[in-house]
Motif scaffolding. Structure first.
Motif, mmCIF file in Angstrom:
data_model
loop_
_atom_site.group_PDB
_atom_site.id
_atom_site.type_symbol
_atom_site.label_atom_id
_atom_site.label_comp_id
_atom_site.label_asym_id
_atom_site.label_seq_id
_atom_site.Cartn_x
_atom_site.Cartn_y
_atom_site.Cartn_z
ATOM 1 N N UNK A 29 46.940 36.783 35.625
ATOM 2 C CA UNK A 29 45.773 37.269 34.891
ATOM 3 C C UNK A 29 44.691 37.839 35.805
ATOM 4 N N UNK A 30 44.693 37.475 37.074
ATOM 5 C CA UNK A 30 43.673 37.987 37.998
ATOM 6 C C UNK A 30 44.035 39.352 38.586
ATOM 7 N N UNK A 31 45.222 39.853 38.312
ATOM 8 C CA UNK A 31 45.636 41.132 38.886
ATOM 9 C C UNK A 31 44.734 42.279 38.427
ATOM 10 N N UNK A 32 44.298 42.274 37.162
ATOM 11 C CA UNK A 32 43.442 43.350 36.683
ATOM 12 C C UNK A 32 42.067 43.320 37.367
ATOM 13 N N UNK A 33 41.620 42.137 37.805
ATOM 14 C CA UNK A 33 40.362 42.053 38.549
ATOM 15 C C UNK A 33 40.559 42.634 39.951
ATOM 16 N N UNK A 34 41.709 42.346 40.566
ATOM 17 C CA UNK A 34 42.002 42.952 41.871
ATOM 18 C C UNK A 34 42.110 44.478 41.749
ATOM 19 N N UNK A 35 42.675 44.973 40.650
ATOM 20 C CA UNK A 35 42.736 46.424 40.426
ATOM 21 C C UNK A 35 41.331 47.017 40.372
ATOM 22 N N UNK A 36 40.433 46.343 39.664
ATOM 23 C CA UNK A 36 39.041 46.799 39.600
ATOM 24 C C UNK A 36 38.403 46.765 40.982
ATOM 25 N N UNK A 37 38.620 45.702 41.727
ATOM 26 C CA UNK A 37 38.068 45.599 43.082
ATOM 27 C C UNK A 37 38.559 46.752 43.952
ATOM 28 N N UNK A 38 39.844 47.052 43.864
ATOM 29 C CA UNK A 38 40.422 48.136 44.667
ATOM 30 C C UNK A 38 39.764 49.475 44.340
ATOM 31 N N UNK A 39 39.623 49.780 43.059
ATOM 32 C CA UNK A 39 39.006 51.055 42.645
ATOM 33 C C UNK A 39 37.534 51.101 43.052
ATOM 34 N N UNK A 40 36.843 49.991 42.947
ATOM 35 C CA UNK A 40 35.436 49.930 43.340
ATOM 36 C C UNK A 40 35.299 50.147 44.847
ATOM 37 N N UNK A 41 36.178 49.545 45.623
ATOM 38 C CA UNK A 41 36.190 49.754 47.081
ATOM 39 C C UNK A 41 36.371 51.232 47.401
ATOM 40 N N UNK A 42 37.301 51.876 46.716
ATOM 41 C CA UNK A 42 37.582 53.289 46.960
ATOM 42 C C UNK A 42 36.420 54.184 46.522
#
Length: 131
Positions: free
Chosen positions: A56-69
């Protein structure tokens, strides 16, 4: 977003809180009261070597990745999430997690985003969570 569709917004007496703190390394670490921990290493703007206690935390990591970029975030960070909204209650708990996480990360790194822009930025992650 409820079941993949835009929803009417209303206020309830429950809140979701996220706090972010900068790390000296390239690790992104998430700690969620409901779903445990997730970590990933930031490599060339992507989050690699993902380790999740619950998927369930994978979508939060996806958001973190896009925010980093999108915001050129150079360092790693820790994100702590605590929500009063019951999981899978139909009360948009995942959207609240996304909003509070996005706000905590962008504020930590001084990247101001107007709240009215959150919907456009976060909608795709709310839909992705449902898949």
């Amino acid at each position: 977003v409820v079941y993949g569709f835009p929803a009417i917004v209303t206020s309830i007496g429950k809140r979701t809180f996220a706090t972010a703190s900068e790390r000296e390394d390239s690790t992104v670490e998430i700690e969620s009261a409901a779903f445990g921990k997730a970590t990933a290493k930031k490599l060339d703007g992507k989050l690699e070597e993902r380790q999740l206690e619950k998927k369930e935390l994978n979508f939060v990591l996806d958001l973190c990745e896009k925010t980093i970029q999108d915001f050129n975030i150079a360092s790693g960070f820790s994100l702590k999430i605590d929500s009063e909204i019951p999981v899978e209650s139909g009360m948009s708990s995942s959207t609240a997690v996304l909003c509070s996480s996005f706000c905590a990360i962008t504020e930590l790194f001084g990247k101001h985003v107007k709240p009215e822009k959150y919907f456009d930025y976060l909608y795709k992650y709310s839909c992705k969570k449902r898949q």
